[in-house]
Design a protein around this motif. Structure first.
Motif, PDB file in Angstrom:
ATOM      1  N   ARG A 178       0.866  -1.189   0.000  1.00 39.19           N
ATOM      2  CA  ARG A 178       0.000   0.000   0.000  1.00 39.19           C
ATOM      3  C   ARG A 178       0.899   1.233   0.000  1.00 39.19           C
ATOM      4  NH1 ARG A 178      -2.745  -2.026   3.636  1.00 39.19           N
ATOM      5  NH2 ARG A 178      -2.098  -0.672   5.347  1.00 39.19           N
ATOM      6  N   ILE A 179       0.753   2.039  -1.035  1.00 39.54           N
ATOM      7  CA  ILE A 179       1.538   3.268  -1.148  1.00 39.54           C
ATOM      8  C   ILE A 179       0.557   4.430  -1.035  1.00 39.54           C
ATOM      9  CG2 ILE A 179       3.128   4.596  -2.636  1.00 39.54           C
ATOM     10  CD1 ILE A 179       4.319   1.904  -2.006  1.00 39.54           C
ATOM     11  N   GLU A 180       0.791   5.332  -0.110  1.00 40.67           N
ATOM     12  CA  GLU A 180      -0.100   6.492   0.043  1.00 40.67           C
ATOM     13  C   GLU A 180       0.726   7.761  -0.005  1.00 40.67           C
ATOM     14  OE1 GLU A 180      -2.240   5.776   3.678  1.00 40.67           O
ATOM     15  OE2 GLU A 180      -3.285   4.036   2.832  1.00 40.67           O
ATOM     16  N   HIS A 181       0.272   8.714  -0.795  1.00 40.87           N
ATOM     17  CA  HIS A 181       0.986   9.993  -0.946  1.00 40.87           C
ATOM     18  C   HIS A 181       2.456   9.767  -1.284  1.00 40.87           C
ATOM     19  CE1 HIS A 181      -2.723  11.441   0.703  1.00 40.87           C
ATOM     20  NE2 HIS A 181      -2.499  10.826   1.851  1.00 40.87           N
ATOM     21  N   GLY A 182       2.722   8.781  -2.122  1.00 43.52           N
ATOM     22  CA  GLY A 182       4.075   8.553  -2.627  1.00 43.52           C
ATOM     23  C   GLY A 182       4.992   7.825  -1.671  1.00 43.52           C
ATOM     24  N   ARG A 183       4.488   7.387  -0.512  1.00 48.08           N
ATOM     25  CA  ARG A 183       5.367   6.621   0.374  1.00 48.08           C
ATOM     26  C   ARG A 183       4.663   5.365   0.894  1.00 48.08           C
ATOM     27  NH1 ARG A 183       8.237   7.902   4.673  1.00 48.08           N
ATOM     28  NH2 ARG A 183       7.828   5.768   5.316  1.00 48.08           N
ATOM     29  N   VAL A 184       5.475   4.439   1.377  1.00 45.36           N
ATOM     30  CA  VAL A 184       4.933   3.170   1.874  1.00 45.36           C
ATOM     31  C   VAL A 184       4.012   3.404   3.066  1.00 45.36           C
ATOM     32  CG1 VAL A 184       5.710   1.292   3.383  1.00 45.36           C
ATOM     33  CG2 VAL A 184       6.645   1.507   1.105  1.00 45.36           C
ATOM     34  N   ALA A 185       2.843   2.746   3.043  1.00 45.46           N
ATOM     35  CA  ALA A 185       1.943   2.861   4.191  1.00 45.46           C
ATOM     36  C   ALA A 185       1.712   1.497   4.835  1.00 45.46           C
ATOM     37  CB  ALA A 185       0.612   3.454   3.741  1.00 45.46           C
TER      38      ALA A 185
ATOM     39  N   GLY B 167      10.324   4.860   2.023  1.00 42.95           N
ATOM     40  CA  GLY B 167       9.954   3.756   2.918  1.00 42.95           C
ATOM     41  C   GLY B 167      10.024   2.375   2.279  1.00 42.95           C
ATOM     42  N   LEU B 168      10.277   2.303   0.974  1.00 43.90           N
ATOM     43  CA  LEU B 168      10.308   0.989   0.318  1.00 43.90           C
ATOM     44  C   LEU B 168      11.751   0.601  -0.005  1.00 43.90           C
ATOM     45  CD1 LEU B 168       8.598  -1.365  -0.686  1.00 43.90           C
ATOM     46  CD2 LEU B 168       8.481  -0.243  -2.926  1.00 43.90           C
ATOM     47  N   TYR B 169      12.138  -0.580   0.471  1.00 44.89           N
ATOM     48  CA  TYR B 169      13.495  -1.107   0.287  1.00 44.89           C
ATOM     49  C   TYR B 169      13.408  -2.493  -0.355  1.00 44.89           C
ATOM     50  CZ  TYR B 169      14.571   2.439   3.834  1.00 44.89           C
ATOM     51  OH  TYR B 169      14.690   3.617   4.535  1.00 44.89           O
ATOM     52  N   ALA B 170      14.518  -2.923  -0.933  1.00 39.26           N
ATOM     53  CA  ALA B 170      14.602  -4.310  -1.422  1.00 39.26           C
ATOM     54  C   ALA B 170      16.019  -4.804  -1.181  1.00 39.26           C
ATOM     55  CB  ALA B 170      14.238  -4.390  -2.897  1.00 39.26           C
TER      56      ALA B 170
END
Ligand SMILES: Cc1cc2nc3c(=O)[nH]c(=O)nc-3n(C[C@H](O)[C@H](O)[C@H](O)COP(=O)(O)OP(=O)(O)OC[C@H]3O[C@@H](n4cnc5c(N)ncnc54)[C@H](O)[C@@H]3O)c2cc1C
Length: 469
Positions: A164-171, A427-430
């Motif tokens: 879930r991505i909200e306002h361009g960042r991970v939620a 907020g999103l990493y891999a």
């Protein structure tokens, strides 16, 4: 749906990448969790099946970062993303130290110098599968224990299905567990699902038409969920058409006793690979990973047979840690032997005349030093080619085995997932096998799956912690 749970950092996948991220994050004060699709304490993953050798492009992980950077550059012909190479080179040494602090035991796995950091106990030097109770299996148990000691959560049987991505960042994310939806909110998510070596659909889309005729030389649990979720979230993907893998006896397609070892790479690289017509079909000099990729892309990936002679079988055949000479025969694999190339062709079901001409042309080019006259060409990257001329002659029917995908989600040096325009998704990493950008080049250079998983697991957690999760 249950009401959402919240964590500062959630890792998708309980292999080394996901566990390192979650344990390191917890160590730095984050509330962390791991979602693992597999069930039971011994859930399968490539990390558990690994040979356990920590290396950086076949170099000792403790070498000076400049040397490691050079090694990566040479392996990949400079095609690697320099920021990712620097992250590996600069953090490899302290990553194995951190693992040792978490209970990893390292030993010199073999006399080869870059086997200095092999997880103990190492696997036995025999054909077939031998991972239970070995170093990687044990270290996964240790990391799991550290995770739970720090009040983090490990959700087994939980398969992440959507970010879930909200306002361009991970939620947050959604997972399925026991037939129900699990809804989690998270400050940071680390995608660590291992890549897509187990997805026939993605293999067909990016690598070759016949995944059913390529040996799945892995645990079968990395099926591209992370790649798909990341792409839906707007991530860039990179280098999807290449993979890390090895040549194996063709019998391994039916016989578990012949994979993941012995690999036939060293023999193929020193000798020639022919198709069902007895013709050379690829550049053996580029090495085992390249030959494996070339075969896997064909309409008939099972067409290859290695042809060598006695000196090659007695030297290159014995060179690997788990050498085909004698482990191929010990494991029950096919090794055909004859006093002439013509008879060998008959035994192997290859047109004898055609095979004889192929070998004679090859020998002539090697002896006269005119390799450029060969088609396909024969390069010398993995050593000077030798003539195939001294009986007895040998034939080994082979198959291509895929271990890891090399390409995947584009990341920066902290493991942050990038968009096609280079900006990161906050907020999103891999980390680990699901990422791309570190391997490739003309000969499909390899950096090392374990070091890649653990370095970027740590880096992702450390970056997330620096932002408060
Ligand atoms: C036979 C073999 C030998 C190897 N030997 C070596 C070696 O000696 N040295 C080396 O450097 N590398 C080696 N490798 C490669 C190395 O093991 C891998 O590159 C590395 O372990 C990848 O770690 P990972 O955590 O990224 O992925 P994995 O270990 O594959 O873990 C991914 C996890 O994610 C889970 N998962 C998948 N999808 C989901 C989802 N949607 N939701 C939740 N969980 C999910 C899977 O069940 C799995 O447990 C070897 C690999 C194999 C197969």
């Amino acid at each position: 749906m249950n009401s959402p749970m919240h964590f500062d950092l959630v890792a998708i996948g309980g292999g080394f990448a996901g566990l390192c991220a979650a344990v390191r994050g917890a160590e730095l004060g984050l509330r962390t969790a791991v979602l693992e699709a597999g069930t039971g304490e011994g859930y399968l993953c490539s990390s558990r099946w690994a040979g356990g050798i920590f290396h950086v492009s076949y170099h000792d992980v403790k070498l000076h970062p400049d040397e490691l950077r050079d090694a990566i550059g040479k392996q990949t012909s400079g095609e690697v993303d320099p920021e990712l190479a620097a992250a590996i080179a600069d953090h490899a040494g302290r990553t194995v130290d951190w693992l040792a602090n978490q209970g990893a035991e390292f030993a010199q796995g073999s006399p080869i110098n870059w086997h200095r950091f092999t997880l103990a106990p190492p696997r036995a030097a025999v054909a077939g599968q031998d991972w239970r109770g070995r170093g990687p299996d044990r270290l996964l148990g240790e990391l799991r224990r550290r995770l739970l000691e720090r009040q983090s959560r490990l959700f087994l049987g939980a398969r992440a299905t959507a970010l879930r991505i909200e306002h361009g960042r991970v939620a947050g994310l959604t997972a399925r567990r026991d037939g129900a939806a699990l809804d989690i909110t998270a400050g940071a998510i680390v995608i660590a699902d291992g890549g897509f070596p187990g997805s026939a659909e993605l293999f067909r889309r990016y690598i070759g038409p016949r995944p059913d005729l390529v040996l799945m030389r892995h645990a079968g649990t990395a099926i591209g969920d992370g790649l798909t979720m990341a792409a839906e979230a707007g991530a860039a993907l990179t280098g999807l058409d290449r993979f890390y893998g090895h040549l194996l006896s063709r019998d391994a397609m039916e016989d578990e006793g012949l994979w993941p070892y012995p690999q036939i790479d060293a023999v193929a690289t020193a000798a020639i690979v022919v198709d069902r017509q007895g013709h050379r079909i690829l550049d053996e000099g580029l090495g085992g990973i390249s030959i494996t990729n070339d075969l896997a892309r064909l309409d008939d990936p099972l067409c290859g047979t290695v042809i060598c002679d006695a000196p090659i079988w007695e030297t290159a055949g014995k060179a690997a840690q788990i050498p085909p000479n004698p482990q191929l025969l010990a494991g029950g694999g096919t090794l055909l032997r004859a006093d002439t190339v013509e008879t060998l062709g008959e035994m192997a079901g290859l047109p004898p005349q055609s095979l004889t001409v192929t070998v004679a042309d090859y020998n002539e080019a090697v002896r006269s030093g005119r390799l450029e006259t060969l088609s396909p060409k024969r390069s010398t990257r993995s050593g000077a080619p030798r003539p195939v001329e001294t009986p007895p002659f040998y034939a080994i029917p082979i198959c291509a085995g895929i271990t890891n995908t090399m390409g995947g989600i584009a990341i920066d040096g902290h493991g942050r997932v990038k968009r096609p325009n280079g900006a990161v998704i906050a907020g999103l990493y891999a980390a680990g096998g699901t990422t791309g950008g570190l391997e490739g080049g003309g000969a499909l250079g390899y950096v090392g799956g374990l070091i890649k998983a653990c370095v970027f697991g740590l880096r992702a957690a450390e970056h997330a912690a620096s932002r408060g999760g």
